[in-house]
Scaffold this motif. Structure first.
Motif, PDB file in Angstrom:
ATOM      1  N   SER A  51     -60.559  30.464  43.929  1.00  0.00           N
ATOM      2  CA  SER A  51     -61.925  30.293  44.425  1.00  0.00           C
ATOM      3  C   SER A  51     -62.133  29.039  45.280  1.00  0.00           C
ATOM      4  O   SER A  51     -63.271  28.682  45.592  1.00  0.00           O
ATOM      5  N   PHE A  52     -61.079  28.388  45.672  1.00  0.00           N
ATOM      6  CA  PHE A  52     -61.172  27.092  46.349  1.00  0.00           C
ATOM      7  C   PHE A  52     -61.786  27.173  47.752  1.00  0.00           C
ATOM      8  O   PHE A  52     -62.566  26.313  48.153  1.00  0.00           O
ATOM      9  N   ALA A  53     -61.389  28.198  48.530  1.00  0.00           N
ATOM     10  CA  ALA A  53     -61.814  28.255  49.928  1.00  0.00           C
ATOM     11  C   ALA A  53     -63.330  28.321  50.057  1.00  0.00           C
ATOM     12  O   ALA A  53     -63.890  27.839  51.050  1.00  0.00           O
ATOM     13  N   PRO A  82     -55.947  25.473  47.076  1.00  0.00           N
ATOM     14  CA  PRO A  82     -55.552  25.773  45.694  1.00  0.00           C
ATOM     15  C   PRO A  82     -54.704  24.647  45.110  1.00  0.00           C
ATOM     16  O   PRO A  82     -53.529  24.492  45.444  1.00  0.00           O
ATOM     17  N   ASP A  83     -55.325  23.856  44.236  1.00  0.00           N
ATOM     18  CA  ASP A  83     -54.607  22.748  43.626  1.00  0.00           C
ATOM     19  C   ASP A  83     -53.962  23.196  42.318  1.00  0.00           C
ATOM     20  O   ASP A  83     -53.775  24.386  42.087  1.00  0.00           O
ATOM     21  N   SER A  84     -53.605  22.252  41.485  1.00  0.00           N
ATOM     22  CA  SER A  84     -52.948  22.544  40.204  1.00  0.00           C
ATOM     23  C   SER A  84     -51.704  23.416  40.402  1.00  0.00           C
ATOM     24  O   SER A  84     -51.411  24.296  39.597  1.00  0.00           O
ATOM     25  N   GLY A 104     -45.177  36.108  47.478  1.00  0.00           N
ATOM     26  CA  GLY A 104     -44.878  36.122  48.901  1.00  0.00           C
ATOM     27  C   GLY A 104     -46.000  35.508  49.719  1.00  0.00           C
ATOM     28  O   GLY A 104     -47.141  35.369  49.265  1.00  0.00           O
ATOM     29  N   GLN A 105     -45.672  35.144  50.947  1.00  0.00           N
ATOM     30  CA  GLN A 105     -46.621  34.415  51.777  1.00  0.00           C
ATOM     31  C   GLN A 105     -47.847  35.237  52.142  1.00  0.00           C
ATOM     32  O   GLN A 105     -48.982  34.722  52.112  1.00  0.00           O
ATOM     33  N   ALA A 106     -47.660  36.505  52.491  1.00  0.00           N
ATOM     34  CA  ALA A 106     -48.791  37.318  52.940  1.00  0.00           C
ATOM     35  C   ALA A 106     -49.844  37.444  51.837  1.00  0.00           C
ATOM     36  O   ALA A 106     -51.045  37.247  52.068  1.00  0.00           O
ATOM     37  N   ARG A 107     -49.395  37.764  50.633  1.00  0.00           N
ATOM     38  CA  ARG A 107     -50.345  37.911  49.536  1.00  0.00           C
ATOM     39  C   ARG A 107     -50.909  36.563  49.101  1.00  0.00           C
ATOM     40  O   ARG A 107     -52.085  36.465  48.731  1.00  0.00           O
ATOM     41  N   ALA A 108     -50.079  35.522  49.130  1.00  0.00           N
ATOM     42  CA  ALA A 108     -50.573  34.189  48.779  1.00  0.00           C
ATOM     43  C   ALA A 108     -51.687  33.766  49.726  1.00  0.00           C
ATOM     44  O   ALA A 108     -52.728  33.255  49.292  1.00  0.00           O
ATOM     45  N   LEU A 109     -51.485  33.985  51.023  1.00  0.00           N
ATOM     46  CA  LEU A 109     -52.514  33.629  51.991  1.00  0.00           C
ATOM     47  C   LEU A 109     -53.766  34.472  51.794  1.00  0.00           C
ATOM     48  O   LEU A 109     -54.893  33.966  51.883  1.00  0.00           O
ATOM     49  N   LEU A 144     -57.102  32.479  51.032  1.00  0.00           N
ATOM     50  CA  LEU A 144     -58.079  32.406  52.114  1.00  0.00           C
ATOM     51  C   LEU A 144     -59.350  33.192  51.820  1.00  0.00           C
ATOM     52  O   LEU A 144     -60.442  32.769  52.197  1.00  0.00           O
ATOM     53  N   THR A 145     -59.216  34.328  51.152  1.00  0.00           N
ATOM     54  CA  THR A 145     -60.389  35.164  50.883  1.00  0.00           C
ATOM     55  C   THR A 145     -61.048  34.838  49.555  1.00  0.00           C
ATOM     56  O   THR A 145     -62.249  35.056  49.392  1.00  0.00           O
ATOM     57  N   GLY A 146     -60.279  34.348  48.591  1.00  0.00           N
ATOM     58  CA  GLY A 146     -60.828  34.115  47.263  1.00  0.00           C
ATOM     59  C   GLY A 146     -61.176  35.390  46.529  1.00  0.00           C
ATOM     60  O   GLY A 146     -61.902  35.363  45.529  1.00  0.00           O
ATOM     61  N   GLU A 147     -60.657  36.522  47.002  1.00  0.00           N
ATOM     62  CA  GLU A 147     -60.972  37.786  46.338  1.00  0.00           C
ATOM     63  C   GLU A 147     -60.310  37.845  44.961  1.00  0.00           C
ATOM     64  O   GLU A 147     -59.149  37.455  44.805  1.00  0.00           O
TER      65      GLU A 147
END
Length: 259
Positions: free
Chosen positions: A132-134, A140-142, A153-158, A162-165
């Motif tokens: 929920s950071f964005a 995203p800390d911690s 993976g990068q695509a799902r991580a982004l 980015l969306t916070g969904e």
């Protein structure tokens, strides 16, 4: 320490640390950080740790009201991260025992990444994980920016960052974000059974597995082969290895001591 924001107990080798501010979805205050840190220094009799939350949520991350800031006022979030969240993550990943996150409901912000810092995450199917950071202009800390791409993976991580969904427990398990999603009514039995298994297991070997796998992300294959050699040499002299072999040969249940 007298605990006000957590419940903590150790029974039969299993430590259970419950974040206990259900009216605030177990969000962190300075007091909670201090109590969690104290509990994590009181694990002498434990061979497994369960981390969970009280009520309908696991943890909603930081209680923003605990560091109330007037609109437009600056706050040093780096100090909060360095003083409280970073030490917590480092402690969880370095504990010489398996750590199980029992995710009983929403895990949001730092709460999601604290769960992901645990060794095994078992979530109720109704649980959700939210980066929920964005939404408030943060990252995203911690451990979030480090662990997310390594798990999914990068695509799902982004996408998550980015969306916070929200991502439901079933999909989190399918993506490899967590170990398992189970029916809500089966959560306690699943977690307690695994914790009892770990508490009766070869703790030194389990701790070494944890340490080796976590450190392997920064190793070359050649370096890892050498580390495996050294670990096998060390564990081959352990009481638990001798007991495990003896029990196998004698067709009986091993009596591991964790040594």
């Amino acid at each position: 320490m007298t605990y006000e924001t957590i419940d903590f107990k150790v029974e039969a080798g299993v430590a259970r640390l419950t974040l206990n501010r259900p009216d605030r979805l177990n969000s962190f205050t300075v007091r909670m950080h201090e109590e969690v840190a104290a509990a994590l220094e009181s694990l002498d009799e434990a061979r497994c740790l369960i981390l969970t939350g009280a009520g309908r949520g696991f943890c909603a991350g930081q209680d923003l009201g605990d560091r109330a800031v007037a609109p437009g006022e600056a706050v040093d979030l780096g100090h909060s991260v360095e003083t409280y969240y970073n030490p917590l993550i480092r402690r969880l990943v370095s504990l010489p025992m398996p750590v199980i996150a029992r995710v009983n409901g929403v895990a949001a912000g730092a709460g999601a990444n604290i769960a992901l810092a645990c060794d095994i995450v078992i979530a109720a199917k109704s649980a959700k994980f939210i980066q929920s950071f964005a939404a408030i202009g943060l990252i995203p800390d911690s451990g979030g920016t480090w662990v997310l791409p390594r798990l999914v993976g990068q695509a799902r991580a982004l996408g998550l960052a980015l969306t916070g969904e929200p991502i439901e427990a079933d999909r989190a398990a399918a993506w490899g974000l967590i170990w398992k999603a189970v029916a809500d009514e089966a959560l306690d039995a699943e977690v307690d059974s695994l914790a009892a298994r770990f508490a009766a297991g070869p703790t030194r070997g389990l701790a070494k597995i944890k340490a080796m796998i976590r450190a392997s992300w920064g190793q070359s294959l050649d370096a890892e082969l050498d580390r495996q050699r050294d670990a096998m040499r060390e564990l081959g002299f352990s009481d638990d290895y001798r007991e495990g072999v003896a029990a196998f040969m004698e067709k009986r249940t091993p009596n591991f001591t964790g040594k």
